[in-house]
Design a protein around this motif. Structure first.
Motif, PDB file in Angstrom:
ATOM      1  N   ASP A   1     -61.253  28.550  -4.802  1.00  0.00           N
ATOM      2  CA  ASP A   1     -61.206  29.878  -5.430  1.00  0.00           C
ATOM      3  C   ASP A   1     -62.138  30.854  -4.723  1.00  0.00           C
ATOM      4  N   GLU A   2     -63.347  30.389  -4.374  1.00  0.00           N
ATOM      5  CA  GLU A   2     -64.301  31.255  -3.681  1.00  0.00           C
ATOM      6  C   GLU A   2     -63.772  31.663  -2.311  1.00  0.00           C
ATOM      7  N   ARG A   3     -63.160  30.714  -1.611  1.00  0.00           N
ATOM      8  CA  ARG A   3     -62.608  31.035  -0.287  1.00  0.00           C
ATOM      9  C   ARG A   3     -61.476  32.043  -0.399  1.00  0.00           C
ATOM     10  N   GLU A   4     -60.612  31.864  -1.377  1.00  0.00           N
ATOM     11  CA  GLU A   4     -59.497  32.795  -1.563  1.00  0.00           C
ATOM     12  C   GLU A   4     -60.013  34.175  -1.918  1.00  0.00           C
ATOM     13  N   SER A   5     -61.066  34.244  -2.743  1.00  0.00           N
ATOM     14  CA  SER A   5     -61.624  35.530  -3.159  1.00  0.00           C
ATOM     15  C   SER A   5     -62.195  36.287  -1.962  1.00  0.00           C
ATOM     16  N   VAL A   6     -62.971  35.572  -1.131  1.00  0.00           N
ATOM     17  CA  VAL A   6     -63.564  36.231   0.029  1.00  0.00           C
ATOM     18  C   VAL A   6     -62.482  36.596   1.050  1.00  0.00           C
TER      19      VAL A   6
ATOM     20  N   GLU B   1     -61.620  39.858  13.136  1.00  0.00           N
ATOM     21  CA  GLU B   1     -61.048  38.544  12.870  1.00  0.00           C
ATOM     22  C   GLU B   1     -62.182  37.606  12.484  1.00  0.00           C
ATOM     23  N   VAL B   2     -61.951  36.766  11.499  1.00  0.00           N
ATOM     24  CA  VAL B   2     -62.990  35.848  11.044  1.00  0.00           C
ATOM     25  C   VAL B   2     -63.298  34.824  12.133  1.00  0.00           C
ATOM     26  N   LYS B   3     -64.569  34.699  12.451  1.00  0.00           N
ATOM     27  CA  LYS B   3     -65.014  33.725  13.447  1.00  0.00           C
ATOM     28  C   LYS B   3     -65.382  32.429  12.712  1.00  0.00           C
ATOM     29  N   GLU B   4     -64.454  31.506  12.701  1.00  0.00           N
ATOM     30  CA  GLU B   4     -64.642  30.255  11.966  1.00  0.00           C
ATOM     31  C   GLU B   4     -65.507  29.269  12.751  1.00  0.00           C
ATOM     32  N   ASN B   5     -66.279  28.481  11.991  1.00  0.00           N
ATOM     33  CA  ASN B   5     -67.182  27.480  12.576  1.00  0.00           C
ATOM     34  C   ASN B   5     -68.155  28.101  13.570  1.00  0.00           C
ATOM     35  N   SER B   6     -68.540  29.324  13.266  1.00  0.00           N
ATOM     36  CA  SER B   6     -69.468  30.042  14.140  1.00  0.00           C
ATOM     37  C   SER B   6     -70.610  30.606  13.304  1.00  0.00           C
ATOM     38  N   LYS B   7     -71.829  30.458  13.804  1.00  0.00           N
ATOM     39  CA  LYS B   7     -72.997  30.958  13.090  1.00  0.00           C
ATOM     40  C   LYS B   7     -73.229  32.430  13.405  1.00  0.00           C
ATOM     41  N   VAL B   8     -73.526  33.199  12.386  1.00  0.00           N
ATOM     42  CA  VAL B   8     -73.771  34.631  12.567  1.00  0.00           C
ATOM     43  C   VAL B   8     -74.975  34.859  13.475  1.00  0.00           C
TER      44      VAL B   8
ATOM     45  N   PHE C   1     -68.924  29.640   8.274  1.00  0.00           N
ATOM     46  CA  PHE C   1     -69.568  28.410   8.764  1.00  0.00           C
ATOM     47  C   PHE C   1     -69.851  27.518   7.567  1.00  0.00           C
ATOM     48  N   LYS C   2     -69.247  26.336   7.597  1.00  0.00           N
ATOM     49  CA  LYS C   2     -69.350  25.375   6.497  1.00  0.00           C
ATOM     50  C   LYS C   2     -68.879  26.023   5.198  1.00  0.00           C
ATOM     51  N   ASP C   3     -69.746  26.191   4.224  1.00  0.00           N
ATOM     52  CA  ASP C   3     -69.335  26.704   2.913  1.00  0.00           C
ATOM     53  C   ASP C   3     -69.825  28.128   2.665  1.00  0.00           C
ATOM     54  N   GLU C   4     -69.927  28.909   3.720  1.00  0.00           N
ATOM     55  CA  GLU C   4     -70.466  30.257   3.545  1.00  0.00           C
ATOM     56  C   GLU C   4     -69.805  31.248   4.506  1.00  0.00           C
TER      57      GLU C   4
ATOM     58  N   TYR D   1     -73.874  37.770   2.546  1.00  0.00           N
ATOM     59  CA  TYR D   1     -73.627  36.335   2.457  1.00  0.00           C
ATOM     60  C   TYR D   1     -72.819  36.023   1.201  1.00  0.00           C
ATOM     61  N   LEU D   2     -71.732  35.274   1.365  1.00  0.00           N
ATOM     62  CA  LEU D   2     -70.837  34.954   0.267  1.00  0.00           C
ATOM     63  C   LEU D   2     -70.557  33.455   0.222  1.00  0.00           C
ATOM     64  N   LYS D   3     -70.719  32.860  -0.938  1.00  0.00           N
ATOM     65  CA  LYS D   3     -70.452  31.432  -1.086  1.00  0.00           C
ATOM     66  C   LYS D   3     -68.950  31.166  -0.964  1.00  0.00           C
ATOM     67  N   ALA D   4     -68.630  30.043  -0.319  1.00  0.00           N
ATOM     68  CA  ALA D   4     -67.228  29.668  -0.149  1.00  0.00           C
ATOM     69  C   ALA D   4     -67.083  28.156  -0.284  1.00  0.00           C
ATOM     70  N   GLY D   5     -67.724  27.617  -1.306  1.00  0.00           N
ATOM     71  CA  GLY D   5     -67.714  26.172  -1.492  1.00  0.00           C
ATOM     72  C   GLY D   5     -66.485  25.643  -2.182  1.00  0.00           C
ATOM     73  N   THR D   6     -65.792  26.509  -2.923  1.00  0.00           N
ATOM     74  CA  THR D   6     -64.589  26.085  -3.631  1.00  0.00           C
ATOM     75  C   THR D   6     -63.374  26.841  -3.085  1.00  0.00           C
TER      76      THR D   6
END
Length: 282
Positions: free
Chosen positions: A80-85, A32-39, A109-112, A73-78
């Motif tokens: 579209d990027e979030r949907e792709s990941v 499960e994706v750990k949101e707002n958590s640093k790796v 975490f944030k945009d990544e 590491y995958l960018k998720a600033g937009t």
């Protein structure tokens, strides 16, 4: 030789290699994706071991177990990027098989995003193709193709299409063995009626993708046929001077075995490739 490639009950493998190449814990782990958590909370990040269109990959160690993995590491600033990941994570969570790279953990975490996956150190299959010191015989090619087809068969059984199969997206478990893992599910999609896509790697993309026609498992199998041709000969069957020339060759299924590299390749192996490089398969 190639008559055994699609026979599930008969596997061609090196005697020195083990079936236990994937940690059962990794295969069973629910992610499960750990949101707002640093790796870095759970993993020690080490050196960069790879990079690509997606970003960087680093070696990492899980603090709780001291086991080594790879952090992608995958960018998720937009959006579209979030949907792709998110799509890539959803697909990887469904695919639990030793011939496929396994997802172990995921962070946002944030945009990544950071995906924690198995650490594979044997290099890309592409490296074997271009290595002048590696004698890639038909027999060795058969072993690789058996592994690849086993992975693809499972992917399709889960109603998933990979859609970017190529030697660069196949990793070898060891520098000298034949066991592999298929990687990079960033372009993968759930198989659905009238699914159309307009992406892929020019040399390996199927005619139906170029024509923006509905795609299914045959689109992946076309790519498998191109990979087999490359492994057998070291040549690319459709590559032209420009991408446009390559696309024309693919659309016309314009390729040939009339090269010296195929002089000692069996008719059976060539037929295997022919059965995969079929336009408009039904």
């Amino acid at each position: 030789m190639f008559k055994r490639v699609f026979q599930r009950s008969r596997r061609v493998k090196d005697e020195a290699e083990s079936d236990d190449d994937t940690d059962p814990m990794v295969l069973k782990k629910k992610v499960e994706v750990k949101e707002n958590s640093k790796v870095e909370t759970d993993y020690t990040i080490h050196e960069v071991i790879g990079s690509g269109r997606f970003g960087e990959v680093c070696r990492c160690t899980e603090k709780a177990t001291s086991k080594q993995f790879a952090a992608k590491y995958l960018k998720a600033g937009t959006e579209d990027e979030r949907e792709s990941v998110a799509n890539e994570i959803t697909i990887m969570k469904r695919l639990k098989h030793p011939r496929l790279l396994q997802l172990y953990d995921a962070y946002l975490f944030k945009d990544e995003y950071v995906l924690i996956v198995e650490l594979i150190t044997g290099g890309e299959l592409f490296d074997r193709v271009i290595d002048e010191n590696f004698d890639l015989t038909e027999s060795k090619c058969e072993k690789f193709m058996t592994e690849i087809c086993e992975g693809i068969e499972y992917i399709h059984s889960q109603n998933v299409l990979h859609l970017d199969l190529k030697p660069e997206n196949i990793l070898c478990l060891t520098p000298n063995g034949y066991r592999i893992k298929i990687i990079d599910f960033g372009l993968s999609r759930s198989n659905a009626a009238n699914l159309r896509v307009m992406f892929g790697t020019p040399e390996f993309v199927s005619p139906e993708v170029l024509a923006f026609d509905p795609v299914g498992p045959p689109a992946d199998m076309w790519s498998v046929g191109v990979i087999c041709y490359v492994l057998l000969s070291g040549l690319s069957p459709f590559m032209g001077k420009r991408d446009a020339d390559t696309y024309v060759n693919i659309a016309r299924v314009n390729y040939s075995f009339n090269y010296s590299e195929f002089d000692e390749i069996s008719t059976e192996a060539k037929d295997f490739v022919k059965q995969l490089l079929i336009k408009d398969p039904k």
